[in-house]
Design a protein around this motif. Sequence first.
Motif, short mmCIF file in Angstrom:
data_model
loop_
_atom_site.label_atom_id
_atom_site.label_comp_id
_atom_site.label_asym_id
_atom_site.label_seq_id
_atom_site.Cartn_x
_atom_site.Cartn_y
_atom_site.Cartn_z
N ALA A 40 0.83 -1.20 0.00
CA ALA A 40 0.00 0.00 0.00
C ALA A 40 0.87 1.25 0.00
N LEU A 99 2.25 1.72 -3.47
CA LEU A 99 1.24 2.21 -4.42
C LEU A 99 0.88 3.67 -4.15
N LEU A 100 0.76 4.04 -2.87
CA LEU A 100 0.39 5.43 -2.55
C LEU A 100 1.48 6.40 -3.00
N LEU A 151 -4.71 -0.85 -5.18
CA LEU A 151 -4.69 -0.53 -3.75
C LEU A 151 -5.90 -1.15 -3.05
N THR A 152 -7.05 -1.01 -3.67
CA THR A 152 -8.27 -1.53 -3.05
C THR A 152 -8.34 -3.06 -3.11
#
Length: 578
Positions: free
Chosen positions: A348, A351-352, A372-373
């Motif tokens: 995460a 990705l962020l 991400l989800t």
Amino acid sequence: MRGAGNVPMVQAQEQQVDYIGPRVAAQGASQLSQILDRMSANAFQTAAGMRQQEGLQFAAQNPLTSEQVRYAKEGVNPEGWFMGPDGQSAQIPTTNAAGFFGQAVAKARSLELSGHFEIEGRNELVKLLSDVEAGRATSAQVGDKIKTMSDGYSKSLANIDPEASIKFRATMATHGNTVLNAAYKAELDRAKAQNIAKFDSDFDNSTRLLEQTISQGSWTDANGQQRSIDELADVFRKNVLTQSLLIGDKALQMEYSTKFETALRTAKINAVTKALITDANMMDPELTLKKLRGGDLGNMSPVLQQMIVNDFDAVAKVTANYMVAVNNRKSIADAKIADTKRAGEADAINLLEQIFPLPDTSPKRKQLIAQLTALPPGSVPIGTLKDLLAPSGEGNPAVNFNLLSGIYNNTITRPDQIWGLVGKGITGKDAVTALKLLQSEDRRDSSMLDRGISQLAGIPVIPGSVVVIDPKGEEFKRRTKLQSEALQIQAVAAAEGKTLTPRQILTQLEDNIAKTRNTESAKAARKSLEVYEKSDWVNGPITNDSLPALERKAGTDKKKLQELNRIKQLLRQANGEQ
């Protein structure tokens, strides 16, 4: 005969004539003969004692050499051991030799040889005893060696003195029996130890087979009849009793009887535990425990029920084993979930960091948000996702400051503590920075640099405590400026291929502050501050620490507030901040 008047008459008898002279002469001759015999005997006795003494003295003055002793052991009687009456060398005489001198020499030599033979015999016996103790000699070998040695030495002595030979043989027999008995005992001990080891191995195999049989719940005899485990245990028990008594004493029998009962109990506990920790029984621990208390365990029910009746402590042990297995399985599952969650959190963060720089309309951004989800549950809290991806907005510097301090001071230790502040003082970017710091293995250098910069900026550093600061205040502005300077110092060092420690970075920051304070404008500002320090309402040194007290003194007085603003401006100039 009677005479006249009837008077008895004496008959005349012939008288013997005693010749005194010859008789006295004969007596004198007999006495003389006796005297001469005694004198002769005394003379011979004295002479014999003298010759015996001479023989003993000769033997003492001429001890046997090692070569002569060796000859004697081999049964050889060489010339030169004895000097004859006329001085010539001869063989050693025997105790049957003519002459007291020879007999005395023979007796002395026999004693001397016997002493040598006994010493060598004892040495050989000690070696034999060592071999016996080390297991290198059997009782048969020991007996043969003792007999050979005793026969050889006694035969050599018998040629000289049979009496010495008999005494030597008796002495060696006494010592030899000690060694021979030790050999017998060692053989018995070794045989017993081997039998015990063999029995112990068979005992272990039997108990393993017993546990395997117990795990079936029952066993089938030769007639196809189902029999209880306890009946089979009785067979094993009697076998152990018989074998242990055959190879040992009552103590050994009691020892293995106790071991068997312990092994039987352990086998039952292990078998029942193994039946309990199957996947089916681990799915619902409460239901399984209820069945356990009721003696319901499928094919193991007879064993369990017998334990409930006769050995409830064993049932408690089984229950404890089951609960340990349940807890271990849960711990493993929890650890696996935690590992998955940590991996998801790391993905995460990655990705962020890719999402934040992209515009909202970027297809790449949408693709990354989809990834991400799709991460495992818990990687990013669903309720935080909207605030986390907010396109703009500023966080609260004070909240972010205390968040980072909490990570350094170990009061912030979990990602959910950081996620919970998103949208409540920190932005998504702030959260990612904090999460990366939390996941770093060694934060000591970063912590030291962060505390040092805060102290240089005038912000109090109290480990474990939340610091209340004004994000618009001078201290926070100084801290932001010092952080920028620290990043610049690190960038310059990295360009030169160097790695600076926190202390080196702080030293450079301190040097820069000292340089700015020594400028002409800084000196002029300090001169002006000295004038204010002498004013009635200030009346003391002016520093960053004294500013809060001056603000309270100024209150709402406009003139003092104007002077206070000027004091703050001069203080920044004096500190090299302008």
